[in-house]
Design a protein around this motif. Sequence first.
Motif, PDB file in Angstrom:
ATOM      1  N   THR A 104      39.730  -4.944  49.197  1.00  0.00           N
ATOM      2  CA  THR A 104      39.136  -5.586  48.023  1.00  0.00           C
ATOM      3  C   THR A 104      37.668  -5.856  48.345  1.00  0.00           C
ATOM      4  N   THR A 105      36.888  -6.077  47.297  1.00  0.00           N
ATOM      5  CA  THR A 105      35.455  -6.286  47.498  1.00  0.00           C
ATOM      6  C   THR A 105      35.124  -7.761  47.569  1.00  0.00           C
ATOM      7  N   GLY A 106      34.121  -8.054  48.367  1.00  0.00           N
ATOM      8  CA  GLY A 106      33.601  -9.411  48.436  1.00  0.00           C
ATOM      9  C   GLY A 106      32.152  -9.450  48.027  1.00  0.00           C
ATOM     10  N   GLY A 107      31.712  -8.429  47.322  1.00  0.00           N
ATOM     11  CA  GLY A 107      30.315  -8.338  46.898  1.00  0.00           C
ATOM     12  C   GLY A 107      29.789  -6.945  47.153  1.00  0.00           C
ATOM     13  N   SER A 108      28.520  -6.731  46.879  1.00  0.00           N
ATOM     14  CA  SER A 108      27.915  -5.401  46.975  1.00  0.00           C
ATOM     15  C   SER A 108      27.752  -4.999  48.435  1.00  0.00           C
ATOM     16  N   PHE A 109      28.568  -4.035  48.886  1.00  0.00           N
ATOM     17  CA  PHE A 109      28.524  -3.549  50.264  1.00  0.00           C
ATOM     18  C   PHE A 109      27.788  -2.219  50.280  1.00  0.00           C
ATOM     19  N   ASN A 110      26.682  -2.132  51.032  1.00  0.00           N
ATOM     20  CA  ASN A 110      25.847  -0.929  50.964  1.00  0.00           C
ATOM     21  C   ASN A 110      25.137  -0.741  52.304  1.00  0.00           C
ATOM     22  N   LEU A 111      25.700   0.134  53.156  1.00  0.00           N
ATOM     23  CA  LEU A 111      25.118   0.376  54.467  1.00  0.00           C
ATOM     24  C   LEU A 111      23.816   1.160  54.340  1.00  0.00           C
ATOM     25  N   SER A 112      22.834   0.799  55.135  1.00  0.00           N
ATOM     26  CA  SER A 112      21.546   1.481  55.121  1.00  0.00           C
ATOM     27  C   SER A 112      21.504   2.543  56.211  1.00  0.00           C
ATOM     28  N   SER A 113      20.924   3.709  55.870  1.00  0.00           N
ATOM     29  CA  SER A 113      20.814   4.789  56.846  1.00  0.00           C
ATOM     30  C   SER A 113      19.615   4.615  57.768  1.00  0.00           C
ATOM     31  N   THR A 114      18.834   3.570  57.576  1.00  0.00           N
ATOM     32  CA  THR A 114      17.650   3.359  58.418  1.00  0.00           C
ATOM     33  C   THR A 114      17.828   2.205  59.394  1.00  0.00           C
ATOM     34  N   GLY A 115      19.039   1.693  59.535  1.00  0.00           N
ATOM     35  CA  GLY A 115      19.296   0.608  60.471  1.00  0.00           C
ATOM     36  C   GLY A 115      20.053  -0.511  59.819  1.00  0.00           C
ATOM     37  N   ASP A 116      21.373  -0.560  60.056  1.00  0.00           N
ATOM     38  CA  ASP A 116      22.210  -1.590  59.455  1.00  0.00           C
ATOM     39  C   ASP A 116      23.384  -1.848  60.384  1.00  0.00           C
ATOM     40  N   ALA A 117      24.047  -2.957  60.177  1.00  0.00           N
ATOM     41  CA  ALA A 117      25.176  -3.326  61.028  1.00  0.00           C
ATOM     42  C   ALA A 117      26.347  -3.755  60.172  1.00  0.00           C
ATOM     43  N   ALA A 118      27.562  -3.412  60.626  1.00  0.00           N
ATOM     44  CA  ALA A 118      28.800  -3.901  60.019  1.00  0.00           C
ATOM     45  C   ALA A 118      29.520  -4.734  61.071  1.00  0.00           C
ATOM     46  N   ILE A 119      29.853  -5.969  60.732  1.00  0.00           N
ATOM     47  CA  ILE A 119      30.525  -6.860  61.668  1.00  0.00           C
ATOM     48  C   ILE A 119      31.853  -7.303  61.071  1.00  0.00           C
ATOM     49  N   ALA A 120      32.908  -7.243  61.884  1.00  0.00           N
ATOM     50  CA  ALA A 120      34.251  -7.627  61.441  1.00  0.00           C
ATOM     51  C   ALA A 120      34.559  -9.028  61.958  1.00  0.00           C
TER      52      ALA A 120
END
Length: 954
Positions: A104-120
């Motif tokens: 489910t979504t918790g808001g606008s999720f949009n990874l950047s190709s120029t430097g981004d991080a995903a944390i669980a």
Amino acid sequence: MKIRPLALVAFGLSPISAFALGPGDIAFTGFNADANDDLAFVAIVAIPGNEVITITDNNWNGTEFASSEGSVIWTAPESGVAAGTVVTLNSLGDALTANIGTLTTGGSFNLSSTGDAAIAFQGEAAAPTSFLAVISNGNESSLGTLEGTGLTIGVDANFTANGADVMAYNGARTGEASLADYLTLINDSTFWIFGDGTGDQSNDGTAPDVPFDTTAFVTGGTRPVTVFLALSETELAENGQSTTLTIFRDGPTTSAATIDLSSSDTGEAILPATAEFLAGDDTVDVTVTTVDDSIFDGSQLVILTAGGSGFFDGTAELIVADDFADTTPLIINEIYPNNFDLDLNGDGIANGSDEFVELVNTSGGPLDISGWTISDADSVRHTFEANTILDTDCAILVFSSLSPNISGINGTSAVAASAGTLSLNSSDTLTLHDDSATLIMTSFYESPFVSGVPLDALNLESEITPSAYIDHSLVTGSGGAQLSPGTKVDGSAFCASPALTLSASPASFTEDTVGTASTGTIVANPMPTADLTISLASSDTSEAVVPATVTIPANTSSVTFSITTLDDLEVDGDIPVTLSASAPNYGGDTFIVTVLDDGDSAIAPNLTPGSIAFTGFNSDSGKNLAFVVLDPIDEGQVIYFTDDEWNGLEIGSGGGFDDANEGTLRWTAPAGGVSAGTVITIDSVDSSVNVTANIGAVAQEDASFNPSTSGDTIYVYQGTDFRTVSSFLAVLSSTTGAELGGTGLSEGTTAIMLPNSTDGAAYTGSRSTSPSYSGYLTFLGNVDMNWTTDSDGDSLVPFSTVAFTLGTGDAYDAWASNAGLTSGVNDGAEDDAENDGSGDGIANVLEFLLDGDPLAVDPSILPSVSVDATDFIFVFNRREDSIGTVTANFQWSTDLSFPETHDVLITQDGSSADENGVVVSIDEESTPDTVTVRVPRSNATGGRIFGRLKASRP
């Protein structure tokens, strides 16, 4: 009074989680910032059923998350997830799917190709209870900080710091004693493969691609040997140069081993098919040699791979640079991306459609390029039409789009991209293929794009010769010019290609000139050997008119034609008009004439709200409008249409338009005026060159009048000029919140409110029943009943021009006829208003008022009655077109026999409390209207109040 819908808030419980996981209990194995974003992770420990993990790309500052980005919430299936299982999370910016569990979504999720991080993490975003893992294509700053997370780089956090678009773990999934032992491999970038570049790297056929590998991680077994590759030189020219590739093996070296080698493009670089590790050696060297492909293709990326059975593949990247010694029959000489400052394509608008690519024939003879294609990193953007032949050394221009009146610029043929746009990015790769899909050339360019700032085109450094693309103004001979579409950088012609020359004499004339105001001349060079048909156009047909076509006879070099003018009666000053000429296989030409005002006196605006009303709207590619004249319009009256935003203030008291970036359209009534009931259509409203009207003269007054497909409001008004409003006439809006304040217009009559973001709409209601033209305003304002809308606005065009005529009846008569009632029998004529067509006890006039079917028994249309703590409440529906046609009265009494009644007239907008405290409110947002009558219970006698509704024809 309008009753606004009550906003409701729903409350529910979030999924329950035991928050049982900790750092390193999962590890990311895939990261994709292209397309719709994707992730993958492996469960290092078993995950209990219904366990909840949140993944966010918000920054962490050591104590809390930022709130500028979004998150996704993954819930394990009820049966749980076994340790070693790989979970893929796909389309995180769109459809949200997972191979295991739910998302489910918790808001606008949009990874950047120029430097981004995903944390669980687990717990609430405002108060995380534990952090599990991090993956990033940047460095630690792309997350913010690891402080306060308990995570460690190389253990349960992986920062690749390379800005890759797509990343995938490519290391061992077998051979470790425990699943936790895999963490040091998974969180080491050495064991990952990467994809980066323009276009969608996640679906380009070169690893890594999506979907990510879901092979489970297991303990025990034999761990494949990991290999690493290193090049002594990472960039070579294509002319047979060589470099050494060193292959390392990370594993047992006691035995000899053979490893397979490959090149992703053997047309650029080659190496042996295999290499042999000798017993005791952990390295082996091989030679990589570049290939001279004889194609002008710029620098090419070649992936060298070593692997095979018993190995985990290793890769190295080699750049093979063009030696600029190649030949090509057709060369891309000049590229102009992202222009927002110059109108180059003749459509009267400076925007992205003016992007162009200039190609030059370098074959040494005539070149047939029929079926040849130009592609960017995403798709084919243009296919050349049949019989496209370039003469020796000649050029052709391909624009994103092109005015139909223009077939050449600066003596060079010009065409519009067959795909509808070139879509040139500030950095992109263009490829040219012939009609058999053979690669002719490739060009890669980079242009530092700044929005709204005019930038150079990119031109070959050695013009028309394979070389690097540099800023046009830096090319020798350019004189600092930023671009030169259709010519060499110094402005000279590429070739002596066939061209037209257009002139006119006199070049200026007054608008009241009778007959021929000027004589145009077209010269064709070279002289045509067959009849040559030439297309002519005028940028403003309300000022200067030319024939649609003229013909230069065979073996004749020129032709003349008459230019006529129209006396428009406007005080519009001297108007420059661009005339254009074009012909097949000839470069076109333009010439500007000036139409002098003859001293017209200003015609005072005399129209009022409702004098016209819209009947058609199309914001798709056709860009069309239609309106009906409801009050006669005198000759020379000027009406303005604008998509600017009105500020809501009164005219003369601060009222004005806010957005100077939008545009205005000017329509002028023709000689003799326009009678009521006439329908007028305006086509190509976004073009200063091609805008036309079926009646009257139309032209763009300023900037870009261009209704938007994402919602827009069009105001129609009169004034002493296009920025001074004296009276609004009508509004049509396809967006919520259209400002009507200060306009004197009303929703449902003079203001037509379409559903939000409607692309196209056409009036389909009656044109022959209203006894007055103003009566049609109610019909036209009822969008739900009388309009057809379509997401493909072009499908509704052309709009109907059937005139509106006067009927002998009113809205009730039209309803009765449409409902199938028989005149004089059961139609509830004025002498028998209580006639009941269905025999259900509800008179026809009440059926009309309540929006019922007079031939059906339907008690659901009857008013509803309820009470609350303070009021007796009487609610019923009301058709909007019953207003003014039927008189509605609510009557109440404290006695069921109604010996004495209190009458409350139901007006158009309702009424405030009367002497008995009775309030009538109207919800006009619903269709039909909802009428609510509230009678205070304090009026009751013995606790009794009775109410009834009466309707009659006036």
